[in-house]
Design a protein around this motif. Structure first.
Motif, short mmCIF file in Angstrom:
data_model
loop_
_atom_site.label_atom_id
_atom_site.label_comp_id
_atom_site.label_asym_id
_atom_site.label_seq_id
_atom_site.Cartn_x
_atom_site.Cartn_y
_atom_site.Cartn_z
N ASP A 157 0.86 -1.19 0.00
CA ASP A 157 0.00 0.00 0.00
C ASP A 157 0.89 1.24 0.00
N ARG A 158 1.77 1.29 -1.03
CA ARG A 158 2.72 2.39 -1.14
C ARG A 158 2.33 3.39 -2.23
N ALA A 159 1.21 3.17 -2.91
CA ALA A 159 0.80 4.10 -3.98
C ALA A 159 0.55 5.49 -3.44
N HIS A 160 0.06 5.60 -2.21
CA HIS A 160 -0.32 6.91 -1.71
C HIS A 160 0.87 7.77 -1.30
N HIS A 161 2.08 7.28 -1.54
CA HIS A 161 3.25 8.15 -1.43
C HIS A 161 3.33 9.11 -2.62
N TRP A 162 2.63 8.80 -3.70
CA TRP A 162 2.69 9.68 -4.87
C TRP A 162 1.32 9.96 -5.49
N LEU A 163 0.28 9.25 -5.03
CA LEU A 163 -1.05 9.35 -5.66
C LEU A 163 -2.13 9.41 -4.59
N PRO A 164 -3.04 10.41 -4.63
CA PRO A 164 -4.21 10.37 -3.75
C PRO A 164 -5.13 9.25 -4.20
N CYS A 165 -5.53 8.38 -3.27
CA CYS A 165 -6.25 7.17 -3.68
C CYS A 165 -6.85 6.48 -2.47
N ILE A 166 -7.64 5.45 -2.74
CA ILE A 166 -8.03 4.47 -1.72
C ILE A 166 -7.02 3.33 -1.87
N ASP A 167 -6.04 3.29 -0.99
CA ASP A 167 -4.88 2.42 -1.16
C ASP A 167 -5.10 1.09 -0.45
N HIS A 168 -6.04 0.34 -0.98
CA HIS A 168 -6.39 -0.95 -0.38
C HIS A 168 -6.85 -1.89 -1.50
N PRO A 169 -6.52 -3.18 -1.42
CA PRO A 169 -6.86 -4.08 -2.53
C PRO A 169 -8.35 -4.24 -2.78
N SER A 170 -9.19 -3.92 -1.80
CA SER A 170 -10.63 -4.12 -1.97
C SER A 170 -11.26 -3.08 -2.88
N ASP A 171 -10.56 -1.98 -3.17
CA ASP A 171 -11.12 -0.94 -4.04
C ASP A 171 -10.42 -0.98 -5.38
N LYS A 172 -11.17 -1.35 -6.43
CA LYS A 172 -10.61 -1.52 -7.76
C LYS A 172 -11.25 -0.51 -8.71
N ALA A 173 -10.44 0.03 -9.62
CA ALA A 173 -10.94 1.06 -10.53
C ALA A 173 -10.19 0.98 -11.86
N ALA A 174 -10.82 1.52 -12.89
CA ALA A 174 -10.14 1.72 -14.17
C ALA A 174 -9.17 2.89 -14.03
N VAL A 175 -8.22 2.98 -14.95
CA VAL A 175 -7.22 4.04 -14.82
C VAL A 175 -6.71 4.48 -16.19
N ASP A 176 -6.48 5.78 -16.31
CA ASP A 176 -5.79 6.38 -17.46
C ASP A 176 -4.55 7.09 -16.96
N PHE A 177 -3.45 6.95 -17.72
CA PHE A 177 -2.22 7.65 -17.40
C PHE A 177 -1.87 8.60 -18.55
N ASP A 178 -1.60 9.85 -18.23
CA ASP A 178 -1.12 10.83 -19.19
C ASP A 178 0.22 11.33 -18.66
N VAL A 179 1.31 10.94 -19.31
CA VAL A 179 2.64 11.13 -18.74
C VAL A 179 3.48 12.01 -19.66
N ILE A 180 4.04 13.07 -19.10
CA ILE A 180 4.93 13.97 -19.83
C ILE A 180 6.34 13.77 -19.29
N THR A 181 7.26 13.49 -20.22
CA THR A 181 8.64 13.19 -19.86
C THR A 181 9.59 13.89 -20.83
N PRO A 182 10.88 14.00 -20.51
CA PRO A 182 11.85 14.34 -21.54
C PRO A 182 11.76 13.35 -22.69
N ASP A 183 12.01 13.82 -23.91
CA ASP A 183 11.71 13.00 -25.09
C ASP A 183 12.63 11.80 -25.28
N LYS A 184 13.69 11.69 -24.50
CA LYS A 184 14.60 10.54 -24.64
C LYS A 184 14.04 9.27 -24.02
#
Length: 534
Positions: A157-184
């Motif tokens: 249950d370490r996701a909530h170090h970087w993401l606001p969430c319900i950090d427990h296996p009993s709560d399941k959800a769909a997810v989209d990621f939009d990630v901006i990075t250096p182009d390399k």
């Protein structure tokens, strides 16, 4: 997940303080995660759009999130808003006119609290803007070649170090990621890639969409310089390998074994639950981490002599632990025990029955050694918030042994029928040990209460002494309390026939011809201690 010798700082071991009442009050439907990472700082900037349904009246919504600390560590929430229908204070429908409503909030070291006045059965989407340096969960570091990398590593249950969430296996959800990075960098995540474009200023924008419902423990984002191979297609499922360029040749060969493993499990269990299978060299602190459709392996995995077993273990998790997720940590054997035994079954299928027996004997030694250190049942409710202690021989090897003994009790055909029915019933949802038992009882036609009680809810195992009793008799004594009930197989001298006796009492006497010896459990079908093991 494959265990790896790790030393975790204390902050990892007690990090989710979310109450049962909170989890029962909301059901997250979807996370929309926008994340920007840079090379000149470890500070991330992010937005999380969280769509949830209120299951009960709730004036204040609590989300797990590590709060700000010194030197920009922890996550500082900057703003929380919601789209509401123009002219009234309710969630806006897609395409309808809307206003932006600011949501009052507060933070402490472990959570974010939103003033929402939620009403039962209402669905709302809250947009949370935040920034900070993750202390854990999103690992920003360098790989063994000195190259900068970014990898989520959320279990337990370490996701909530970087993401606001319900950090427990009993709560399941769909997810989209939009990630901006250096182009390399190349970005890999759960789901299918729907966008990968250069946006100018030497930046890349990558979008992944995962429609299957996932617990946060298996959310995955990997950002690194990767060499990528499309190694196979199995029943329409693309199989990819992502490795560090320096490991390209060996990594593609090692991870390329995944296609045949995937094929075996689809045939035995049921349809693969995700749209792709990516096997990714990473900086996970574990030997392997079963993120859904985007499995992370340790950077030392390439070239490992055990790579085929490691791949099989993590791929088996895609059904058990990912698609079927345990309702709570005490049932983690439904994830790790299943992956352990499914690996043995794949190896048995590929290399023969002797491979299974060798694996089971090694596992039995590990279970015996663990029991001498810690006497606890497989379904262990004592862990509280120190969930990493559940990564032990009970959850893995003893859980696998339970499945093996169950297979022998009900027979191969009914065992696999039960496994397929279990996946068909609970795939995409949560299950506990009782749920699994009920499915196996239905498919086998057997009452398995006693079997599950003694092997999963009681600590220990049979501790047997066996001695001659004169005149062709052998006396078998259970030395542990409480007593177990189980079939004991034995062979006489070099006779290939297998004999069986049902053990249920403290002392059982078996009769054979005089001047013969017996071999106990010649087929390796019982978890027990015997003689020198004790």
């Amino acid at each position: 997940m494959q265990k790896k010798l790790i030393v975790l700082p204390l902050l990892l071991l007690g990090i989710c303080f979310n109450t049962l009442g909170q989890r029962q009050s909301v059901d997250v439907q979807h996370y929309g995660i926008s994340l920007t990472v840079r090379d000149n700082t470890d500070k991330i900037t992010a937005t999380a759009e969280i769509t949830l349904r209120f299951l009960n009246e709730l004036p204040e919504l609590r989300l797990d999130l590590v709060g700000p600390a010194i030197a920009d560590t922890g996550m500082t929430v900057l703003k929380v808003t919601e789209k509401v229908s123009a002219g009234r204070s309710a969630a806006a429908k897609p395409g309808a006119p809307y206003n932006i409503k600011n949501i009052p909030f507060r933070q402490d070291s472990a959570a974010l609290y939103l003033s929402v006045n939620g009403r039962k059965d209402e669905t709302h989407t809250y947009r949370i803007e935040y920034a900070g340096i993750p202390g854990d969960g999103l690992i920003i570091s360098k790989n063994k070649y000195g190259k900068r990398t970014f990898f989520t590593d959320n279990w337990p249950d370490r996701a909530h170090h970087w993401l606001p969430c319900i950090d427990h296996p009993s709560d399941k959800a769909a997810v989209d990621f939009d990630v901006i990075t250096p182009d390399k960098y190349t970005v890999v995540a759960n789901g299918l890639k729907t966008q990968d474009v250069l946006t100018g200023n030497h930046q890349r924008r990558t979008h992944y969409t995962e429609k299957a419902l996932l617990p946060t423990k298996i959310f995955a984002i990997g950002i690194a310089g990767f060499a990528v191979d499309h190694s196979a297609d199995v029943q329409g499922i693309p199989v990819y390998s992502y490795v560090f360029p320096e490991n390209k040749k060996q990594g593609f060969a090692d991870y390329g074994k995944a296609g045949e493993i995937l094929r075996f499990f689809i045939q035995q269990i049921g349809p693969y639950p995700y749209k792709k299978l990516a096997n990714i060299q990473s900086k996970t602190i574990y030997g392997g981490m079963e993120n859904a459709g985007a499995i992370f392996y340790s950077e030392e995995s390439v070239g490992s002599r055990d790579i085929e077993e490691l791949l099989a273990h993590e791929i088996a998790h895609q059904w058990f632990g990912d698609a079927i997720t345990e309702t709570g940590w005490e049932h983690v054997w439904l994830s790790e025990g299943f992956a352990t035994y499914m690996t043995h079954l794949y190896m048995e299928h590929t290399y023969g029955t002797d491979t299974l027996k060798t694996g089971l004997k090694a596992d039995r030694k590990k279970v015996i050694a663990f029991e001498k250190k810690r006497y606890t049942p497989v379904v262990d409710t004592s862990a509280k918030d120190r969930y990493t202690q559940l990564l032990n021989a009970n959850s893995y090897q003893k859980g696998g042994w339970v499945l093996h003994m169950l297979r022998r009790q009900v027979g191969d055909s009914l065992f696999w029928k039960g496994i397929r029915s279990y996946f068909a019933t609970y795939g995409g949802h949560n299950a506990n040990t009782s749920d699994f038992r009920k499915v196996m009882e239905k498919e086998s036609g057997q009452n398995l209460d006693d079997f599950f009680r003694q092997w999963l809810y009681m600590p220990g195992m049979p501790e047997l002494s066996i001695r001659p009793g004169g005149e062709g008799k052998f006396i078998i004594t259970q030395q542990q309390e409480p007593l177990f009930t189980f079939p004991l197989e034995y062979a006489i001298d070099n006779d290939p026939r297998i004999y069986k006796v049902q053990i249920k009492d403290k002392v059982t006497v078996i009769n054979i011809h005089a001047n013969h010896t017996i071999r106990i459990d010649p087929q390796i079908n019982l978890l027990f201690m015997y003689g020198r093991d004790m």
